[in-house]
Motif scaffolding. Structure first.
Motif, PDB file in Angstrom:
ATOM      1  N   VAL A  78       0.868  -1.182   0.000  1.00  0.00           N
ATOM      2  CA  VAL A  78       0.000   0.000   0.000  1.00  0.00           C
ATOM      3  C   VAL A  78       0.903   1.230   0.000  1.00  0.00           C
ATOM      4  N   TYR A  79       0.694   2.117  -0.951  1.00  0.00           N
ATOM      5  CA  TYR A  79       1.519   3.307  -1.089  1.00  0.00           C
ATOM      6  C   TYR A  79       0.661   4.556  -0.922  1.00  0.00           C
ATOM      7  N   ASP A  80       1.301   5.626  -0.486  1.00  0.00           N
ATOM      8  CA  ASP A  80       0.591   6.896  -0.399  1.00  0.00           C
ATOM      9  C   ASP A  80       0.205   7.396  -1.787  1.00  0.00           C
ATOM     10  N   LEU A  81       1.045   7.063  -2.783  1.00  0.00           N
ATOM     11  CA  LEU A  81       0.745   7.452  -4.156  1.00  0.00           C
ATOM     12  C   LEU A  81       1.293   6.390  -5.107  1.00  0.00           C
ATOM     13  N   ILE A  82       0.484   6.026  -6.080  1.00  0.00           N
ATOM     14  CA  ILE A  82       0.955   5.210  -7.196  1.00  0.00           C
ATOM     15  C   ILE A  82       0.899   6.065  -8.446  1.00  0.00           C
ATOM     16  N   GLY A 426      -2.946   1.985  -3.783  1.00  0.00           N
ATOM     17  CA  GLY A 426      -2.483   3.333  -3.520  1.00  0.00           C
ATOM     18  C   GLY A 426      -3.587   4.156  -2.889  1.00  0.00           C
ATOM     19  N   LYS A 427      -3.208   5.011  -1.970  1.00  0.00           N
ATOM     20  CA  LYS A 427      -4.196   5.918  -1.395  1.00  0.00           C
ATOM     21  C   LYS A 427      -4.599   6.991  -2.407  1.00  0.00           C
ATOM     22  N   GLN A 428      -3.716   7.230  -3.358  1.00  0.00           N
ATOM     23  CA  GLN A 428      -3.997   8.154  -4.461  1.00  0.00           C
ATOM     24  C   GLN A 428      -3.305   7.578  -5.701  1.00  0.00           C
ATOM     25  N   VAL A 429      -3.793   7.919  -6.861  1.00  0.00           N
ATOM     26  CA  VAL A 429      -3.196   7.444  -8.111  1.00  0.00           C
ATOM     27  C   VAL A 429      -3.104   8.596  -9.104  1.00  0.00           C
ATOM     28  N   GLY A 613     -12.500  10.601  -8.428  1.00  0.00           N
ATOM     29  CA  GLY A 613     -12.260  10.062  -7.096  1.00  0.00           C
ATOM     30  C   GLY A 613     -10.832  10.302  -6.665  1.00  0.00           C
ATOM     31  N   ARG A 614     -10.125   9.230  -6.354  1.00  0.00           N
ATOM     32  CA  ARG A 614      -8.733   9.323  -5.924  1.00  0.00           C
ATOM     33  C   ARG A 614      -7.758   9.165  -7.093  1.00  0.00           C
ATOM     34  N   ILE A 615      -8.254   9.331  -8.303  1.00  0.00           N
ATOM     35  CA  ILE A 615      -7.438   9.193  -9.511  1.00  0.00           C
ATOM     36  C   ILE A 615      -7.367  10.540 -10.221  1.00  0.00           C
ATOM     37  N   GLU A 641      -4.660  18.442  -7.365  1.00  0.00           N
ATOM     38  CA  GLU A 641      -6.047  17.972  -7.329  1.00  0.00           C
ATOM     39  C   GLU A 641      -6.220  16.868  -6.283  1.00  0.00           C
ATOM     40  N   LEU A 642      -5.276  15.947  -6.221  1.00  0.00           N
ATOM     41  CA  LEU A 642      -5.377  14.860  -5.245  1.00  0.00           C
ATOM     42  C   LEU A 642      -5.226  15.369  -3.823  1.00  0.00           C
ATOM     43  N   LEU A 643      -4.277  16.264  -3.624  1.00  0.00           N
ATOM     44  CA  LEU A 643      -4.050  16.775  -2.273  1.00  0.00           C
ATOM     45  C   LEU A 643      -5.217  17.646  -1.812  1.00  0.00           C
TER      46      LEU A 643
END
Length: 660
Positions: A78-82, A426-429, A613-615, A641-643
C-alpha cells in the motif's frame, strides 16, 4: 551494404560475437542481482528501442480485449501514491507529491518500458574508446525562459543550471559553423531526376531561406520554372498573393488552408518546387505540409508570406497558452539541448527520487553517470520505480466518493497472455501514461470522459541514431545537416557538439560521432488524427532489418561522394521507435479554431483530465502539447487535485456538486 549490423552484434555499442545477446529483456529487480554479468544498462542497448519489444504486448492485449482472467496475487503493498508512467510527467508527479505531502510519503512508479524517462530516452555508445550519447526521444527544452512556474520549479529543485551549461558549451557550440559546415538539401533522383546535394550559399547578401537561394539553386536538378518559383518564394519582397483581403480575412484563410495548398494554389509555385516542402514541420507535428496550416507555416518562418503584410508575430504570442502549443510559438534561439536531450532531466529526477540508484547528483555528473537498476525497486525505500510492468486495471476499493484506496492490477508488459498478475494499492493514483490507454485501464470512468481521452491520437515518429567511426565525409562535403524531403528519412544530422561534465563534445572529424536520422509517418489525404493512426500501423510493421537497409543506402547515397563507406564506417545502430510519439496538438484544418487559439475548457484535453475520485490524470496529452514544460505543469495540476481532495474530503470526487 552486404554486411549487416543487427541488434545481436552489440553490447554497449561495442562489437562482440553474434552469439551473445545484448537485447535481453530487463530482468526483475531481484533477478538482476543474480544475473548482473548478463545485464546491459538500457541506455547502452542497441537495435529496436523506444517502444521496444517487451514494452507493449500486454497493452495491445488489453486494448483488444484478449486478456484472460488469471489468479491475482495481492502483494499487500500500500503506497501513499501510485504513479502509472515513468516519463517526465510521472517522475515530476512523484517529486511534487513528496515536496508537498512530505518526503516520508511512499510512492510507487509503474513503467512499462525497461528504462525510466518515457520519451526522454538516452542512447549511449562506446566506439573505439569514445563515449557517445544522443537523445533517443525528447530533444530539448524549447524556450525555457518562458517555462511556467511549476516547470521552472522542477528545474531549480533538481539542480538544472542553464547558464552554467551554456557557458560550458560556448566554445564548442559553433564547432560546425567554424569548420564551414552548412545545412544542405538532398535532391533524390526518384523525385528530381538525379541525386544532388545542394549546400547553403555562402552569400549572405542575397535573399534566402535556410539552404534556398538563387546562387545555391543554380545547379539544382530543377526546371527553369521551378527554380524561378523558389527564388520568388524566398524573396523578401514577394507579391501579395492575397491582395484585396483584409488582415483578418488573410489570417483566417491561412488558418484553414494547408501550406501545401497555399504554395500550389495561392503562391502558384511549380509542384517540383513545392515538393521540397512536403515534410515541412513534420519533425514538430508528425505530419507534412498537406496537414500543416499555412498560418502555422508563417509563424514558424517558412517562406512565401513576405508580401502579405501580416506584420510581426508579437513576442510571446501563442507561446504562453497552457503548456505551450508546440510549433506555433515564435521561434526562440534559447533552446537547451543536453547531449542526451531531456534524458538528463529524467536522470536528475531519478537521482533525487531514488538516491541509492546512483552516486551522481549534479547536472555535470549526469554526463557519464551510471545507474544501478537493481536499486530502483527496493522494499522499504520511500520511492520505488518498477520497470517492465503494465497497469492492467485500476479501480477504487469502493465508490469513488468513499473509497480510501485504489487497487492497481499489474503484469509484465511484454506478455500478451500474462502469467502473473499482482495487485498493489495506492491511497492516491496519478495516471501519467497516454490518454488513449486510460479508458481500458479505468473502465468505470464516465463515458464522456472516455470519449475525450480517446480524442488525442499521438503522432508516430522514429529517431534513429547511428554511431559512426568518423565524420570525415561530412567535413569533406561541407555539411552538418541534410534535409531529404523525398527519401525514407527526411533529416540527417550530426549530433549537436554539446558537452556535459566529463562527457565531451565530438569536435574532431577523425573521431567517432553519432548521426541522427528522423522519419515521420504522414499519410497525405487523411486527417491529422487518421494520418497518425495509419502511420503507427506502418511503423509497427517495420523490422529492424528494414530500418537498417534504409539507413545504409541513404547514408551511402548522400555521403558516398565524401568518402563514406557504410560497411566500414557504421559502428552501431539504435532505432528509437515511437508509434505513440508526440502528444496531439490541435490543428485549425481539422479542429475548431477556438480549440487551437484559446484556452477554452471545451477542448477534449480539458474534459479528459478531470479527476475521478482518488485518480488524477497527468501527461503531455492533458495539455495537448508535447513540450516538456507541459508534462511538468500537468503533473503539478494532478498532484494538487489529489491533495485538495485529501485535505477537503467533503468536495465531490468528480466535477459537479459538493457531497455536503
Amino acid at each position: 551494404m552486404r554486411h549487416r549490423i543487427t541488434r545481436r552484434d552489440f553490447v554497449g555499442g561495442m562489437l562482440v560475437s553474434t552469439g551473445l545477446s545484448a537485447f535481453a529483456t530487463l530482468p526483475s529487480a531481484s533477478a538482476q542481482a543474480s544475473s548482473s554479468d548478463h545485464f546491459v544498462s538500457p541506455p547502452l542497448r542497441t537495435g529496436m528501442r523506444g517502444s521496444h519489444p517487451g514494452a507493449f504486448e500486454a497493452a495491445h492485449a488489453l486494448r483488444d480485449g484478449t486478456l484472460q482472467e488469471k489468479e491475482i496475487k495481492d502483494t499487500g503493498e500500500v503506497y501513499d501514491l501510485i504513479v502509472v508512467g515513468g516519463g517526465l510527467s510521472g517522475l515530476s508527479a512523484a517529486h511534487f507529491f513528496q515536496k508537498y505531502a512530505g518526503a516520508d510519503k511512499t510512492v510507487l512508479i509503474i513503467e512499462n518500458h525497461d528504462d525510466f524517462g518515457g520519451h526522454a530516452k538516452r542512447n549511449q555508445f562506446s566506439v573505439n574508446g569514445h563515449d557517445l550519447v544522443l537523445n533517443g526521444g525528447t530533444l530539448e527544452m524549447e524556450s525555457p525562459q518562458r517555462y511556467n512556474q511549476w516547470a521552472s520549479m522542477i528545474l531549480s529543485d533538481i539542480g538544472v543550471d542553464i547558464e552554467a551549461y551554456k557557458k560550458e558549451n560556448t566554445k564548442t557550440g559553433k564547432t560546425y559553423e567554424d569548420m564551414g559546415l552548412q545545412a544542405g538539401l538532398f535532391f533524390n533522383q526518384e523525385g528530381w531526376q538525379r541525386d544532388y546535394l545542394m549546400r547553403k550559399s555562402q552569400n549572405q547578401a542575397e535573399d534566402h531561406w535556410r539552404f534556398l537561394s538563387a546562387s545555391a539553386l543554380k545547379a539544382a536538378p530543377l526546371t527553369d520554372k521551378a527554380r524561378e518559383d523558389l527564388i520568388r518564394l524566398v524573396n523578401f519582397k514577394q507579391p501579395d498573393y492575397l491582395a484585396g483581403k483584409s488582415l483578418s480575412e488573410k489570417k483566417k484563410l491561412l488558418a484553414t488552408k494547408s501550406y501545401k495548398e497555399y504554395l500550389l494554389n495561392v503562391a502558384n509555385i511549380d509542384p517540383a518546387a513545392a515538393a521540397i516542402f512536403q515534410k515541412a514541420a513534420a519533425g514538430v507535428f508528425c505530419v507534412g505540409a498537406d496537414a500543416l496550416p499555412a498560418l502555422f507555416a508563417w509563424a514558424m518562418g517558412y517562406p512565401g508570406f513576405s508580401g502579405l503584410g501580416l506584420g510581426e508575430l508579437p513576442e510571446g504570442l501563442l507561446s504562453d497558452l497552457q503548456g505551450g502549443q508546440h510549433g506555433r510559438q515564435k521561434d526562440s534561439e534559447e533552446t537547451v539541448h543536453f547531449p542526451d536531450g531531456n534524458a538528463t532531466l529524467a536522470r536528475l529526477l531519478v537521482a533525487h527520487l531514488v538516491p541509492e540508484s546512483t552516486k551522481a547528483r549534479s547536472q555535470d555528473d549526469m554526463g557519464l553517470a551510471s545507474f544501478d537498476y537493481t536499486k530502483l525497486d527496493q522494499p522499504g525505500e520511500p520511492v520505488r520505480i518498477r520497470l517492465g510492468t503494465l497497469a492492467l486495471n485500476i479501480a477504487h476499493d469502493g465508490t469513488p466518493e468513499t473509497a480510501e484506496t485504489v487497487s492497481v492490477l499489474c503484469a509484465p508488459a511484454g506478455e500478451e497472455a500474462p502469467r502473473r498478475i499482482s495487485k498493489v494499492r495506492g491511497k492516491q493514483v496519478v495516471l501519467a501514461c497516454w490518454n488513449m490507454i486510460i479508458p481500458y485501464m479505468v473502465p468505470t470512468l464516465p463515458a464522456a470522459q472516455k470519449e475525450a481521452l480517446a480524442y488525442a491520437v499521438k503522432g508516430p515518429i522514429a529517431y534513429v541514431n547511428v554511431a559512426v567511426k568518423n565524420w570525415r565525409a561530412f567535413k569533406k562535403l561541407g555539411i552538418s545537416e541534410i534535409s531529404c524531403p523525398g527519401m525514407f528519412f527526411e533529416d540527417v544530422q550530426l549530433a549537436e557538439p554539446a558537452s556535459l561534465g566529463g562527457l565531451k563534445a565530438p569536435t574532431d572529424p577523425e573521431k567517432p560521432i553519432v548521426v541522427r536520422m528522423i522519419k515521420t509517418f504522414g499519410m497525405p489525404g487523411l486527417s491529422k488524427r487518421d494520418q497518425h493512426r495509419a502511420g503507427r500501423s506502418v511503423l509497427l510493421g517495420l523490422t529492424f532489418e528494414q530500418f537498417e537497409h534504409e539507413i545504409r543506402q541513404q547514408l551511402q547515397r548522400i555521403l558516398g561522394p565524401g568518402g563514406f563507406d557504410a560497411d566500414r564506417d557504421i559502428a552501431a545502430i539504435t532505432v528509437n521507435r515511437w508509434p505513440h510519439g508526440y502528444a496531439y496538438t490541435y490543428n485549425s484544418l481539422y479542429d475548431p479554431l477556438d480549440w487551437v487559439f484559446t484556452e477554452t475548457s471545451d477542448r477534449p484535453c480539458v474534459k479528459a483530465r478531470q479527476p475521478f475520485g482518488r485518480i488524477a490524470i497527468a501527461n503531455s496529452d492533458a495539455g495537448a502539447s508535447p513540450h516538456t514544460d507541459a508534462a511538468f505543469e500537468q503533473a503539478h495540476r494532478a498532484v494538487v487535485e489529489l491533495l485538495e481532495r485529501q485535505t477537503f474530503p467533503f468536495v465531490s470526487a468528480a466535477p459537479g456538486a459538493s457531497t455536503l
